[in-house]
Scaffold this motif. Structure first.
Motif, PDB file in Angstrom:
ATOM      1  N   THR A 159      15.040  80.347  38.746  1.00 29.60           N
ATOM      2  CA  THR A 159      14.171  80.190  39.914  1.00 29.60           C
ATOM      3  C   THR A 159      12.925  81.047  39.803  1.00 29.60           C
ATOM      4  O   THR A 159      11.819  80.597  40.122  1.00 29.60           O
ATOM      5  N   SER A 160      13.075  82.275  39.337  1.00 28.65           N
ATOM      6  CA  SER A 160      11.914  83.154  39.222  1.00 28.65           C
ATOM      7  C   SER A 160      10.937  82.645  38.171  1.00 28.65           C
ATOM      8  O   SER A 160       9.713  82.763  38.331  1.00 28.65           O
ATOM      9  N   SER A 161      11.443  82.064  37.086  1.00 23.44           N
ATOM     10  CA  SER A 161      10.558  81.505  36.064  1.00 23.44           C
ATOM     11  C   SER A 161       9.801  80.301  36.586  1.00 23.44           C
ATOM     12  O   SER A 161       8.596  80.144  36.343  1.00 23.44           O
ATOM     13  N   ASP A 163       9.132  79.675  39.719  1.00 19.47           N
ATOM     14  CA  ASP A 163       8.174  80.173  40.710  1.00 19.47           C
ATOM     15  C   ASP A 163       6.928  80.741  40.040  1.00 19.47           C
ATOM     16  O   ASP A 163       5.811  80.600  40.554  1.00 19.47           O
ATOM     17  N   GLN A 164       7.102  81.389  38.897  1.00 25.58           N
ATOM     18  CA  GLN A 164       5.965  81.935  38.163  1.00 25.58           C
ATOM     19  C   GLN A 164       4.983  80.830  37.788  1.00 25.58           C
ATOM     20  O   GLN A 164       3.763  80.991  37.920  1.00 25.58           O
TER      21      GLN A 164
END
Length: 377
Positions: A159-161, A163-164
């Motif tokens: 998810t963080s990737s 979002d990036q």
């Protein structure tokens, strides 16, 4: 745009000549002689010093349909045999308007493309992120931006990737979900991704369509009605995943865009205003009409209870079979003439289905073209 048509979005350096040796995590290391713009002070989990980059827009190109291959590799990727200049020449020869360069886990080739783009070819910067449990494409990255790949489904880092990439204005695509090799099968949920690569040409030995693509298409198609009814559907795209000479553009995605520029092309893909072609020889036009209203691929037609007619015009698929698909499955199927050109129609209603889409197959059963849906209300 005709009254009653609603556009519905599916989801609301320093140049040196050197021998490059790249380790791509779960892929085997590779080396290649390569004239590349290699950024200095690279940060493999964030941004490197910004290299020279190709223009994000081709001037003078307005609204229209543009053909693009969004999954392309050069010598800097494991198994890639072509230089960027050879890839650019092949893309032009294949009749493409744009490509996305997606090396495995690196953006070191971004700077090599500035001189290769032109008024006839847009180059979108990207990366293929090859995690331990699935691959995905980040399209529309900033020059030198690198997305981390060092995780698997158990690490809860996807998810963080994603979002990036979204923060940079980019597009995230689940790549070849059923690829038959270690790490190739996509084990993450599609939630958060903008599109799904249901057609990947890389792993077919004789034809650009195989059982893995069939499985990816079936998986996407099964969830389409549910996703549309809940206001969040993900378009299908198709790419060559080109590594070798002769692969680029087989298949590719044909996108309706406001212009030949990165933002417009990605917006068209994100909205589902696209269809997938086996090659530039295949031509397709698909519309839905009710009374004096009409809509195209990726749009929604408000029928007000009136009967609707789906019409598709096709060229380049001799003796092919055209299937109209709805929530009820394949509701109508018809054969094209031997010369491969025809116009076919099918009646549909909003009461029976929230969408209609098209598949076109060759006589042997492999795919020639498929569309994203037109939505009914």
């Amino acid at each position: 745009m005709a009254e009653g048509v609603e556009i519905l979005g599916p989801t609301q350096c320093t140049r040196v000549s050197r021998s490059v040796r790249l380790s791509t995590g779960n892929l085997r290391p590779c080396s290649a002689e390569y004239d590349a713009a290699v950024p200095t002070e690279a940060n493999t989990a964030g941004r490197s010093r910004e290299p020279e980059s190709p223009p994000r827009q081709v001037a003078g190109r307005g609204w229209g349909w543009y053909r693009g291959d969004c999954h392309v590799h050069s010598q800097l990727s494991h198994g890639g045999e072509l230089t960027p200049s050879q890839l650019a020449a092949a893309a032009r020869e294949a009749g493409l308007d744009f490509i996305a360069i997606t090396e495995h886990n690196t953006t070191d080739s971004h700077g090599a493309w500035a001189s290769l783009a032109g008024d006839d070819l847009l180059v979108i910067l990207g990366q293929e992120i090859t995690t331990e449990t699935g691959h995905w494409l980040a399209l529309g990255l900033d020059p030198g931006q690198v997305v981390d790949w060092r995780y698997g489904v158990r690490d809860n880092l996807i998810t963080s990737s994603v979002d990036q990439v979204h923060r940079a204005g980019g597009l995230c695509v689940a790549a070849h979900p059923h690829a038959p090799y270690p790490s190739g099968t996509f084990m993450y949920p599609f939630l958060g991704f903008d599109a799904v690569e249901v057609w990947n040409g890389r792993w077919s030995s004789d034809l650009p369509w195989n059982a893995d693509n069939e499985a990816a298409l079936a998986e996407w198609g099964r969830s389409l009605a549910f996703d549309i009814h809940h206001g969040r559907w993900r378009p299908a795209i198709g790419n060559s995943d080109a590594h070798l000479d002769g692969q680029i553009g087989i298949p590719h995605t044909v996108v309706m865009a406001d212009g030949l520029d990165t933002d417009a092309a990605l917006a068209g893909i994100r909205a589902g205003r696209s269809w997938i072609a086996e090659s530039a020889e295949v031509q397709l036009s698909f519309t839905l009409s009710a009374g004096d209203r009409s809509a195209g691929i990726g749009e929604r037609l408000v029928t007000d209870g009136k009967p609707a007619t789906a019409r598709v015009e096709i060229q380049g698929v001799p003796s092919g079979t055209v299937t109209f698909l709805t929530e009820q499955g394949g509701t109508h199927r018809e054969r094209l003439p031997d010369h491969g050109t025809g116009a076919l129609e099918c009646s549909v209603s909003a009461e029976d289905s929230a969408f209609v889409r098209i598949e076109v197959r060759h006589p042997a059963g492999h795919m020639a073209a498929l569309t994203n849906p037109i939505l009914l209300a």
